[in-house]
Design an enzyme around this catalytic site. Structure first.
Site, PDB file in Angstrom:
ATOM      1  N   ARG A 390       0.849  -1.198   0.000  1.00 36.11           N
ATOM      2  CA  ARG A 390       0.000   0.000   0.000  1.00 36.11           C
ATOM      3  C   ARG A 390       0.877   1.239   0.000  1.00 36.11           C
ATOM      4  O   ARG A 390       1.849   1.333   0.745  1.00 36.11           O
ATOM      5  CB  ARG A 390      -0.934   0.044   1.209  1.00 36.11           C
ATOM      6  N   ARG A 575     -11.854  -2.160   7.494  1.00 33.94           N
ATOM      7  CA  ARG A 575     -12.502  -1.927   8.790  1.00 33.94           C
ATOM      8  C   ARG A 575     -11.479  -1.903   9.908  1.00 33.94           C
ATOM      9  O   ARG A 575     -10.421  -2.515   9.839  1.00 33.94           O
ATOM     10  CB  ARG A 575     -13.516  -3.038   9.100  1.00 33.94           C
ATOM     11  N   ARG A 707      -3.940  10.432  12.110  1.00 26.61           N
ATOM     12  CA  ARG A 707      -4.463   9.173  11.586  1.00 26.61           C
ATOM     13  C   ARG A 707      -5.761   8.817  12.297  1.00 26.61           C
ATOM     14  O   ARG A 707      -5.981   9.171  13.445  1.00 26.61           O
ATOM     15  CB  ARG A 707      -3.443   8.060  11.787  1.00 26.61           C
TER      16      ARG A 707
END
Length: 879
Positions: A390, A575, A707
């Site tokens: 990622r 999630r 974050r």
């Protein structure tokens, strides 16, 4: 509640064991002090306001070292309560009382009696696919050393359940006493932050200690349950796979480099080789028979024990791989090819063993441990797990901008979307290389290219997806595909855009639709498209209700788009554990998704502490996989209804209204950011060595740069849990007081999506405490900001009352007694930790202002970290 009687008894027994340990370490007077505070905590939860005052006064009179001991005591109580509950969840007594005591048999029987044909059920079994993506998001606060002790402790609790063998029970008592004492005398807080490699090793440990045994057990149970319904599970089926972000997720984490990714990939293969070598050694000791087919004898040789001979040869190859990896990681010049073993290199000979045994009439042997081993290969492979990569879209953008400037083509970063796409497609169609040999890119661009080159050196089965954070345009996807090709990736690595802000979710279908209109792109994906749906940042951006509706609409539109283009869509759900990040009971979450959204399988992140709570023990892992599989089968065969037009219209208005309320506080109130930083331990969280990743994507900036995980984590500490409810119920109240009460009732009764949202809000409010949040504000927040603390606490109470009225209940979670009791069980132990934390935060901040001695500050900070970890353990889904 009768269902929790055994659990409460075991919690009490473990608490008594801890009490004896504390008394042995610090004296009986300390145990009496801890017990007095525990009783005050219990009284406070029962409504005695004076108990809270007494706790606050008691903690103010203690010195720093005493507060550390008290913090450790209550944090350990909560860890032991969690162990007892994890065990109770999978014990016969506990399972019998849960909402889904036998999920797979019950679901299959319900589908059969509901008129679903056998052919349709078999089709659903063939389509069922679960991909659990283990991530190292920093909410797992417990050290791996202690997790190992807790796992051993949980295994001993089976003897407390049974009690029929007095000697075994006495042995368990002694072992539990020993493990509790070990835990008390072990540092519960890491001295340093884990590295990305440390996090990856933790993920490997979950596979080795739990999933390695749990997966074959789950599949055996699944297969036998299917057989009872005349359904088949092929030997090569892969209903469950495991992927990981640990060592591959570089978004906002400069510690994850191409070198780290290569190291993690090699270590994963080393661990897989070790596990399979041990398994083949055990298997070889059992497959001593001589009967085999001529075809197999040709493969294995003429020895008297052909199966053993073949397995020994295969095991030696695995040991050679281990040795080659060891040498390469030590710096020796070992060819990477010597470190790699394909899945087929294991599958082909093992399948040959199975076929030969079956042909000789030895099916009972073939379908024993050998079948388990084959299924492990299909599930884990020689790479142990599939690593996702990622990266933030900005890095790819800047890399191409730097490249085009060097080549004299202009600045890619300033081009229009049409110009970017034209350039990318032109280069993707070209046969000449784009990257110049003599170019020396910047360190950031070099890292992007090195990551792509690392991917090129490993086989495709080593990887899951390349996930692009903050993707919003087709060029974000095409850019990655071009960079991969230029760096030598000669296979079509799946590239998944991550749509995570409200705007990106709303534009997801347009972006994917534009890609599907490109001939080159359709040829690349070959009918398979993955899209990641972000829960964290969308909720942080717009509030939980607006985010949930945007996620639902995006999924629904993407499903219809995929059907139009006749492709298989896999939706990847990012999630977290908390409700504010898409968490909650998995069964309900799956059954509340749009129809058709799981047709391409379920891919979901399992984050932080939730990995341990779902998969940390083999029995828990089997149970979790059963729940996932049963929910997926039901969603495939009896999907929830599409929302009626009136429901859609009302949800649009609820989402807009809730977003307006949420942003009015979080974005528009100038007092909010300083209040947040004062009323929660947000600043102090940065000192807790939770994970390898910084708490902010960028060093500068306020809440917007924070974050989503520490954002949620901080609010859970002061029990306001603001991101998980703010705006949602206010919007519902407005609709209910207007003309929409009847529509709301219909939605809550007949629409699983909306009913699940209400159930999640119930759970949130069950975990909140307005009085505690006020106490944090009164002690820690400057006087000029106190008004906001009072306003938010009042809003919390009003919203909880509105929700109960909407549900016609006088008690939250009345219909979910299992989880309600779970929450209530921990409250007497969490309560003292909050008052301890308030006192410690006040001292820590005073110490910073007045420059107290470093030795004293260290004790305060350690005690504070223990309270943070303890409250996280008690709240369970914190991040």
């Amino acid at each position: 509640m009768a269902a929790h009687a055994q659990l409460r008894r075991q919690v009490r027994q473990l608490g008594e064991t801890l009490g004896r340990t504390i008394a042995g370490a610090h004296g009986e007077a300390w145990l009496e002090r801890v017990e007095a505070l525990r009783h005050l905590g219990k009284a406070a939860r029962e409504g005695d306001l004076s108990a809270r005052q007494k706790m606050a006064e008691t903690f103010r009179t203690h010195n720093d070292e005493d507060l550390l001991v008290l913090a450790r005591a209550f944090a350990q109580f909560l860890n032991l309560a969690n162990i007892a509950e994890q065990h109770h969840t999978v014990s016969p007594a506990g399972r019998a009382q849960q909402p889904y005591p036998n999920p797979l048999p019950d679901t299959l029987e319900r589908l059969r009696t509901g008129g679903v044909t056998q052919a349709a059920r078999q089709t659903a079994v063939n389509k069922l696919h679960m991909d659990m993506v283990l991530t190292a998001h920093p909410t797992e606060v417990t050290r791996r050393t202690l997790i190992h002790k807790y796992s051993e402790l949980a295994s001993e609790l089976w003897h407390w359940d049974d009690g029929r063998d007095p000697e075994a029970t006495r042995d368990a008592d002694r072992r539990i006493e020993e493990l509790v004492s070990q835990s008390w005398h072990t540092e519960e807080i890491r001295a340093t932050r884990p590295t990305p490699v440390d996090e990856a090793r933790w993920g490997f440990a979950v596979i080795e200690n739990s999933l390695w045994d749990a997966v074959p057990r789950f599949l055996r149970d699944y297969e036998s349950t299917l057989a009872e319904h005349e359904l088949d599970l092929p030997l090569a089926a892969r209903p469950v796979r495991f992927s990981s972000w640990m060592g591959g997720d570089r978004d906002g984490n400069p510690n994850v480099t191409a070198a780290v990714t290569e190291q993690v990939l090699l270590l994963a293969r080393w661990k897989a080789a070790e596990l399979f070598a041990d398994t083949l050694h055990q298997l070889g000791s059992e497959l001593s028979m001589a009967d085999c087919t001529e075809e197999f004898r040709t493969l294995a040789g003429d020895g008297p024990e052909p199966y053993r001979a073949l397995l020994k040869s295969l095991r030696n190859r695995l040991l050679q791989v281990k040795e080659a990896i060891n040498r390469r990681l030590s710096g020796d010049r070992v060819a990477l090819e010597d470190c790699l073993l394909s899945d087929d290199a294991l599958l082909t000979p093992l399948q040959a063993c199975h076929d030969s045994l079956c042909a000789c009439g030895l099916d009972v042997i073939a379908d024993g441990r050998l079948k388990d081993t084959l299924r492990r290969v299909h599930t884990f492979g020689t790479g142990l797990q599939r690593l996702d990569i990622r990266q933030h879209s900005e890095y790819h953008l800047n890399a191409l901008g730097e490249l085009t400037r060097y080549l004299g083509l202009g600045d890619y970063t300033h081009w229009t979307e049409e110009e970017k796409q034209a350039f990318l497609l032109r280069e993707l169609a070209s046969r000449r290389p784009l990257l110049p040999r003599q170019w020396s890119p910047s360190p950031e661009t070099r890292e992007v290219l090195d990551t792509c080159r690392t991917i090129s050196r490993f086989p495709p089965e080593s990887f899951g997806l390349y996930v692009i954070s903050m993707a919003s345009r087709p060029s974000d996807v095409l850019a990655v595909q071009l960079l991969l090709r230029e760096c030598g990736v000669d296979w079509a690595m799946p590239v998944a855009p991550l749509f995570e802000t409200l705007d990106d979710l709303n534009g997801a279908t347009e972006t994917i639709g534009a890609l599907l209109n490109i001939d080159w792109y359709r040829g690349y994906i070959q009918g398979q498209q993955a899209v990641m749906i972000g829960y964290s940042d969308s909720a942080k951006d717009a509030g939980v209700l607006a985010a949930n509706w945007a996620q639902y609409r995006a999924q629904e539109a993407l499903v219809k788009l995929a059907q139009t283009h006749d492709l298989t869509l896999t939706l990847f759900h990012g999630r977290g554990g908390s409700i504010g990040r898409g968490g909650g009971p998995a069964h309900a979450a799956i059954l509340s998704q749009p129809p058709g959204s799981v047709d391409g399988g379920l891919r979901v992140t399992e984050q932080g502490e939730m990995i341990r709570f779902k998969f940390g023990l083999p029995d828990l892992a089997v149970r979790s996989l059963q729940l996932y599989a049963s929910a997926l089968l039901e969603a495939l065969l009896q999907p929830p209804p599409e929302p009626q037009p009136a429901w859609r219209d009302l949800m649009d208005r609820l989402a807009d209204e809730s977003c307006r309320h949420y942003r009015a506080v979080v974005r528009d109130d100038p007092d909010f950011v300083p209040f947040f930083r004062a009323a929660t331990p947000e600043q102090e969280l940065a000192k807790l060595p939770l994970g390898s990743r910084p708490t902010k994507r960028k060093k500068e900036g306020g809440v917007e740069s924070l974050r989503a995980i520490p954002w949620i984590f901080a609010w859970s500490q002061n029990r306001l849990l603001l991101p998980s409810w703010l705006g949602a119920v206010e919007a519902i109240r407005t609709a209910r007081d207007g003309q929409d009460a009847a529509t709301l009732d219909e939605m809550s009764q007949d629409w699983p999506f909306f009913a699940t949202r209400l159930a999640m809000l119930e759970m949130v409010f069950m975990k909140t405490d307005a009085d505690l949040s006020r106490a944090y504000a009164e002690r820690l927040v400057p006087a000029e900001l106190q008004h906001l603390g009072q306003t938010l606490a009042d809003r919390l109470l009003a919203d909880a009352a509105t929700l109960k009225a909407l549900l016609s209940e006088d008690t939250l979670m009345r219909s979910d007694q299992w989880n309600r009791e779970s929450i209530l069980l921990r409250e007497p132990y969490i309560e003292p930790l909050h008052w301890l934390q308030i006192e410690l935060l006040a001292r820590e901040r005073q110490a910073e202002r007045e420059q107290w001695p470093a030795s004293r500050v260290q004790v305060i900070e350690k005690a504070l970290m223990v309270t943070i970890a303890g409250i996280a353990a008690g709240m369970r889904n914190t991040g």
